[in-house]
Design an enzyme around this catalytic site. Sequence first.
Site, PDB file in Angstrom:
ATOM      1  N   SER A  17       0.835  -1.196   0.000  1.00  0.00           N
ATOM      2  CA  SER A  17       0.000   0.000   0.000  1.00  0.00           C
ATOM      3  C   SER A  17       0.872   1.250   0.000  1.00  0.00           C
ATOM      4  O   SER A  17       1.723   1.378  -0.876  1.00  0.00           O
ATOM      5  CB  SER A  17      -0.921  -0.071   1.224  1.00  0.00           C
ATOM      6  OG  SER A  17      -2.141   0.505   0.941  1.00  0.00           O
TER       7      SER A  17
ATOM      8  N   TRP B 217      -9.442  -0.061  -6.205  1.00  0.00           N
ATOM      9  CA  TRP B 217      -8.974   1.266  -5.766  1.00  0.00           C
ATOM     10  C   TRP B 217      -7.511   1.489  -6.191  1.00  0.00           C
ATOM     11  O   TRP B 217      -7.114   2.576  -6.566  1.00  0.00           O
ATOM     12  CB  TRP B 217      -9.144   1.343  -4.247  1.00  0.00           C
ATOM     13  CG  TRP B 217      -8.724   2.612  -3.575  1.00  0.00           C
ATOM     14  CD1 TRP B 217      -7.784   2.730  -2.591  1.00  0.00           C
ATOM     15  CD2 TRP B 217      -9.247   3.928  -3.769  1.00  0.00           C
ATOM     16  NE1 TRP B 217      -7.684   4.036  -2.183  1.00  0.00           N
ATOM     17  CE2 TRP B 217      -8.573   4.792  -2.891  1.00  0.00           C
ATOM     18  CE3 TRP B 217     -10.229   4.461  -4.614  1.00  0.00           C
ATOM     19  CZ2 TRP B 217      -8.833   6.153  -2.822  1.00  0.00           C
ATOM     20  CZ3 TRP B 217     -10.491   5.828  -4.549  1.00  0.00           C
ATOM     21  CH2 TRP B 217      -9.800   6.657  -3.662  1.00  0.00           C
TER      22      TRP B 217
ATOM     23  N   HIS C  33      -7.060  -5.794  -1.411  1.00  0.00           N
ATOM     24  CA  HIS C  33      -5.885  -4.996  -1.069  1.00  0.00           C
ATOM     25  C   HIS C  33      -5.114  -5.658   0.075  1.00  0.00           C
ATOM     26  O   HIS C  33      -5.705  -5.976   1.099  1.00  0.00           O
ATOM     27  CB  HIS C  33      -6.397  -3.623  -0.621  1.00  0.00           C
ATOM     28  CG  HIS C  33      -5.353  -2.583  -0.504  1.00  0.00           C
ATOM     29  ND1 HIS C  33      -4.734  -2.036  -1.592  1.00  0.00           N
ATOM     30  CD2 HIS C  33      -4.821  -1.970   0.588  1.00  0.00           C
ATOM     31  CE1 HIS C  33      -3.871  -1.116  -1.190  1.00  0.00           C
ATOM     32  NE2 HIS C  33      -3.907  -1.066   0.132  1.00  0.00           N
TER      33      HIS C  33
HETATM   34  C1  GCU Z   1      -5.390   4.744   1.099  1.00  0.00           C
HETATM   35  C2  GCU Z   1      -4.779   5.450  -0.086  1.00  0.00           C
HETATM   36  C3  GCU Z   1      -3.871   4.531  -0.882  1.00  0.00           C
HETATM   37  C4  GCU Z   1      -2.872   3.897   0.024  1.00  0.00           C
HETATM   38  C5  GCU Z   1      -3.578   3.240   1.177  1.00  0.00           C
HETATM   39  C6  GCU Z   1      -2.671   2.677   2.262  1.00  0.00           C
HETATM   40  O1  GCU Z   1      -6.277   3.771   0.658  1.00  0.00           O
HETATM   41  O2  GCU Z   1      -5.808   5.929  -0.859  1.00  0.00           O
HETATM   42  O3  GCU Z   1      -3.200   5.235  -1.901  1.00  0.00           O
HETATM   43  O4  GCU Z   1      -2.108   2.977  -0.685  1.00  0.00           O
HETATM   44  O5  GCU Z   1      -4.369   4.181   1.857  1.00  0.00           O
HETATM   45  O6  GCU Z   1      -1.523   2.997   2.324  1.00  0.00           O
HETATM   46  O7  GCU Z   1      -3.164   1.930   3.068  1.00  0.00           O
END
Ligand code: GCU
Length: 427
Positions: free
Chosen positions: A266, A359, A409
């Site tokens: 992420s 996302w 995710h």
């Molecule tokens: C949010 C954000 C992402 C990121 C994520 C995370 O969802 O929009 O771009 O990767 O947080 O780091 O958990």
Amino acid sequence: MRKITVLLCCILLGAAAASAQDRDVIAGIPVNYDESKVGDYKLGLPDPLTFNNGKPVKNAKQWKKRRAEIFQLFEENQFGRWQAKKPSLRYDVKEDAGFGGEAVRKQITLYFTPYDSGPYVDVLLYLPKDADGPVPILLNLSFSPNNLVVSDPGVKPGRRWDPKTRTVSEAASMPGPNPFGMDATVKKYLAEGFGFATLCYTDITPDFNDDDELGVRGLWHEKGAARASDDWGSISAWAYGVSCLMDYFEKDASVDATRVALTGCSRLGKTTIWTGACELRIKVVMPSCSGEGGAAMSRRVYGETVAHLTEPTRFPYQFCPKYAYWGDKLTQMPMDAHMLVALIAPRPLLLQTGTTDNWSDPKGEWLSLIEARKVYQLLGKDVPAGDEMPAADQPVYTTLGYVMHEGGHGVLPQDWDYYLEFMKRHL
Ligand code: GCU
């Protein structure tokens, strides 16, 4: 309750991103999940193999110069610049047995200044106990403090920031075995002759808006000063912390610092790929679900966009201030994610995504790999042959690699196996 919050941090972040998929407006900005509305990502797309002055890049020697141009574009427009000089680094190392004697365990505290009161990061490193020389390692950037990553008595309690009070406090250990412990994963790596290191990213610098006076960013920040357009965001600062750790690994005779792989998920996936771009000593780069601001093409308007990332209530502090400027000018951006991918060449890079992680746009990550392929080819490296996106759980282990798990995710158990296999092939 707070302990549980920390423990589930990674999972919750994933869930937050997944639930975002169901909503069509985030922070007042519409989100598109309709393939017919993504636009043409090739509009205004810069060619990684064409110099800024329009001349073509014809060989590896010229690529070095072009790479420097691209790196500068990312410094100025997305992540911000590292500070030129590191303050003197210090290390405290405590070595004992881990997992009840199954492994060698080192706990390294890396201080970023000559003073104990300054920022420091705690690194937990496991090594195979029968290693007869330096071993290659996987460095895992984690949302969790080290004592919550494994269930191994004696691991120093980590720390957690409270954004409201802007202070840190100790993260208590789990009472009893940690149900989310990565012990089995770590042991799997050890059995294959790899070391496994983990650190909690917020030890380096915290993760909230207006955090630039804290952590390592605070070491340079002038109180009250406005941020310059290329001022480093926290992703760059986390990358800086990893670079400092590489300096330590080079001094640790039990680690083969020429064979270090890096992963993180992420925002830590974004950090992983940017660290790989900044720090050439990292040999294998494996960002997980890095998405927008990471390996996903920004010009493809699907899921999160630059505008979402840099919206003032969300994550502008993770980037340089200039990044927000491109939010409504995507086709004019002087770079895109394929050029970030190209910055890793010729080193092995595995992009890990998830089928339902819309996302983060898994297809956008595949497309940036396709667009960066010719750089790897110019440098004589193997790349995926076709343009068709691989099916779920069909890893592609070419030097420029890709794997998409069935699911959302985050990092699933099989992903650790994919990383291990990629490391075995490429380290
Ligand atoms: C949010 C954000 C992402 C990121 C994520 C995370 O969802 O929009 O771009 O990767 O947080 O780091 O958990």
